[in-house]
Design a protein around this motif. Structure first.
Motif, PDB file in Angstrom:
ATOM      1  N   VAL A  18     -63.705 -17.970 -39.015  1.00 32.05           N
ATOM      2  CA  VAL A  18     -64.600 -18.292 -37.895  1.00 32.05           C
ATOM      3  C   VAL A  18     -64.991 -17.029 -37.149  1.00 32.05           C
ATOM      4  CG1 VAL A  18     -64.707 -19.436 -35.645  1.00 32.05           C
ATOM      5  CG2 VAL A  18     -63.832 -20.677 -37.631  1.00 32.05           C
ATOM      6  N   ASP A  19     -64.015 -16.170 -36.886  1.00 30.71           N
ATOM      7  CA  ASP A  19     -64.305 -14.913 -36.185  1.00 30.71           C
ATOM      8  C   ASP A  19     -65.255 -14.037 -37.008  1.00 30.71           C
ATOM      9  OD1 ASP A  19     -62.643 -15.682 -34.136  1.00 30.71           O
ATOM     10  OD2 ASP A  19     -60.941 -14.463 -34.798  1.00 30.71           O
ATOM     11  N   GLU A  43     -61.868 -29.087 -37.324  1.00 35.00           N
ATOM     12  CA  GLU A  43     -62.928 -29.126 -36.311  1.00 35.00           C
ATOM     13  C   GLU A  43     -63.446 -27.727 -35.985  1.00 35.00           C
ATOM     14  OE1 GLU A  43     -63.776 -30.896 -31.797  1.00 35.00           O
ATOM     15  OE2 GLU A  43     -61.801 -31.118 -32.740  1.00 35.00           O
ATOM     16  N   GLU A  44     -62.545 -26.764 -35.858  1.00 34.31           N
ATOM     17  CA  GLU A  44     -62.929 -25.393 -35.540  1.00 34.31           C
ATOM     18  C   GLU A  44     -63.846 -24.807 -36.607  1.00 34.31           C
ATOM     19  OE1 GLU A  44     -60.733 -21.068 -34.701  1.00 34.31           O
ATOM     20  OE2 GLU A  44     -59.695 -22.650 -35.824  1.00 34.31           O
ATOM     21  N   LEU A  45     -63.476 -25.009 -37.875  1.00 32.96           N
ATOM     22  CA  LEU A  45     -64.266 -24.457 -38.968  1.00 32.96           C
ATOM     23  C   LEU A  45     -65.612 -25.154 -39.087  1.00 32.96           C
ATOM     24  CD1 LEU A  45     -64.439 -22.547 -41.406  1.00 32.96           C
ATOM     25  CD2 LEU A  45     -63.406 -24.370 -42.781  1.00 32.96           C
ATOM     26  N   LYS A 103     -67.308 -26.716 -36.813  1.00 35.37           N
ATOM     27  CA  LYS A 103     -68.155 -26.325 -35.689  1.00 35.37           C
ATOM     28  C   LYS A 103     -68.805 -24.972 -35.934  1.00 35.37           C
ATOM     29  CE  LYS A 103     -68.030 -25.749 -30.634  1.00 35.37           C
ATOM     30  NZ  LYS A 103     -67.147 -25.797 -29.436  1.00 35.37           N
ATOM     31  N   ALA A 104     -68.037 -24.028 -36.481  1.00 38.84           N
ATOM     32  CA  ALA A 104     -68.572 -22.698 -36.770  1.00 38.84           C
ATOM     33  C   ALA A 104     -69.646 -22.765 -37.847  1.00 38.84           C
ATOM     34  CB  ALA A 104     -67.443 -21.766 -37.204  1.00 38.84           C
ATOM     35  N   TYR A 132     -58.505 -20.378 -41.105  1.00 34.52           N
ATOM     36  CA  TYR A 132     -59.764 -20.778 -40.476  1.00 34.52           C
ATOM     37  C   TYR A 132     -60.169 -19.835 -39.351  1.00 34.52           C
ATOM     38  CZ  TYR A 132     -59.206 -25.372 -42.796  1.00 34.52           C
ATOM     39  OH  TYR A 132     -59.068 -26.382 -43.709  1.00 34.52           O
ATOM     40  N   GLY A 133     -59.212 -19.468 -38.520  1.00 39.94           N
ATOM     41  CA  GLY A 133     -59.534 -18.648 -37.355  1.00 39.94           C
ATOM     42  C   GLY A 133     -60.166 -17.325 -37.737  1.00 39.94           C
ATOM     43  N   ARG A 171     -68.813 -15.299 -36.886  1.00 38.65           N
ATOM     44  CA  ARG A 171     -69.429 -14.947 -35.601  1.00 38.65           C
ATOM     45  C   ARG A 171     -69.804 -13.470 -35.562  1.00 38.65           C
ATOM     46  NH1 ARG A 171     -65.124 -15.366 -32.236  1.00 38.65           N
ATOM     47  NH2 ARG A 171     -64.786 -13.154 -32.653  1.00 38.65           N
ATOM     48  N   SER A 173     -55.872 -30.589 -40.546  1.00 37.93           N
ATOM     49  CA  SER A 173     -55.637 -29.928 -39.269  1.00 37.93           C
ATOM     50  C   SER A 173     -56.542 -28.705 -39.132  1.00 37.93           C
ATOM     51  CB  SER A 173     -54.168 -29.507 -39.143  1.00 37.93           C
ATOM     52  OG  SER A 173     -53.815 -28.584 -40.149  1.00 37.93           O
ATOM     53  N   GLY A 174     -57.073 -28.494 -37.941  1.00 37.93           N
ATOM     54  CA  GLY A 174     -57.906 -27.328 -37.667  1.00 37.93           C
ATOM     55  C   GLY A 174     -59.306 -27.405 -38.207  1.00 37.93           C
TER      56      GLY A 174
END
Length: 230
Positions: A189-190, A48-50, A52-53, A185-186, A193, A45-46
């Motif tokens: 990812v932040d 995709e977000e990681l 992609k980053a 992950y969030g 960035r 789960s999740g």
């Protein structure tokens, strides 16, 4: 004279400055960028977000099994199978995948130590900057009243080993980031960035602490199950 020798011969008033010089010397050449990540997760789960980053910064991902399939489904191009990297096929049942010197050497060896780097180069070991791993759901299986064989089958070996190696490397060299839960992950990812593809030392240090907590909890759950006599 090397920084270490200079520290040994330094007058008492300048030890702190020499220690700082030693620290700077030890990380020379490291720009903090995540260039290679090893991802092996039970809970996808999740992801995709990681992924992609990581793709925004051209990170090479090393992975295997269902995790590699999921990453491939997401269209990630810079993907290398663990078996292709190590040169050894995955064992039947997936019991042996990441337990290999090319994986653990890429985490535990100091790429800026000449002797370590020579061994890495001679043996095709590439530095790994990030490990993403969560574990077989032993706690959930045990809570469901599983018999001993089923419970034992859900004891993760490669995951905790890799997590501990990555966390140790984070503390030793401040170079490896270890992620053990999708809820992290969030934040990662932040941070990627905000830091143009690198991660701050304070975050690596905290994630290493959380990684050791996770493996300790996991082992404690196994011991509790066995002590209950099931």
């Amino acid at each position: 004279m090397s920084p270490q020798a200079a520290e040994n011969h330094a007058p008492s008033g300048v030890g702190l400055n020499i220690s700082l010089m030693v620290a700077i010397h030890s990380i020379r050449g490291f720009d903090g960028m995540i260039k290679r990540a090893l991802i092996s997760v039970y809970d996808k789960s999740g992801l995709e977000e990681l992924v992609k980053a990581l793709g925004r910064y051209g990170v090479e991902i090393v992975s295997s099994g269902g995790t590699a399939r999921r990453i491939r489904e997401l269209g990630y191009g810079k993907l290398v199978e663990v078996s292709d990297y190590t040169g050894h096929p995955e064992s039947p049942g997936g019991l042996v995948k990441t337990l290999h010197p090319k994986v653990h050497g890429g985490l535990l060896l100091n790429r800026n130590d000449p002797a370590h780097r020579k061994w890495m180069d001679e043996n095709g070991v590439k530095p790994i900057d990030m490990v993403v791993s969560n574990l077989y759901p032993f706690e959930k299986v045990a809570e469901g009243g599983a018999d001993l064989e089923t419970a034992a089958e859900n004891i993760d070996i490669g995951g905790p080993t890799m997590i501990r190696a990555a966390a140790k490397a984070a503390l030793l060299y401040d170079r490896v980031t270890v992620i053990v839960d999708p809820v992290q992950y969030g934040e990662v990812v932040d941070a990627l960035r905000d830091n143009d593809g690198s991660l701050p030392s304070a975050l690596r240090r905290r994630l290493a602490e959380e990684a050791f907590k996770r493996t300790a909890e996991y082992d404690a759950a196994i011991v509790e199950y066995l002590e209950d006599g099931r």
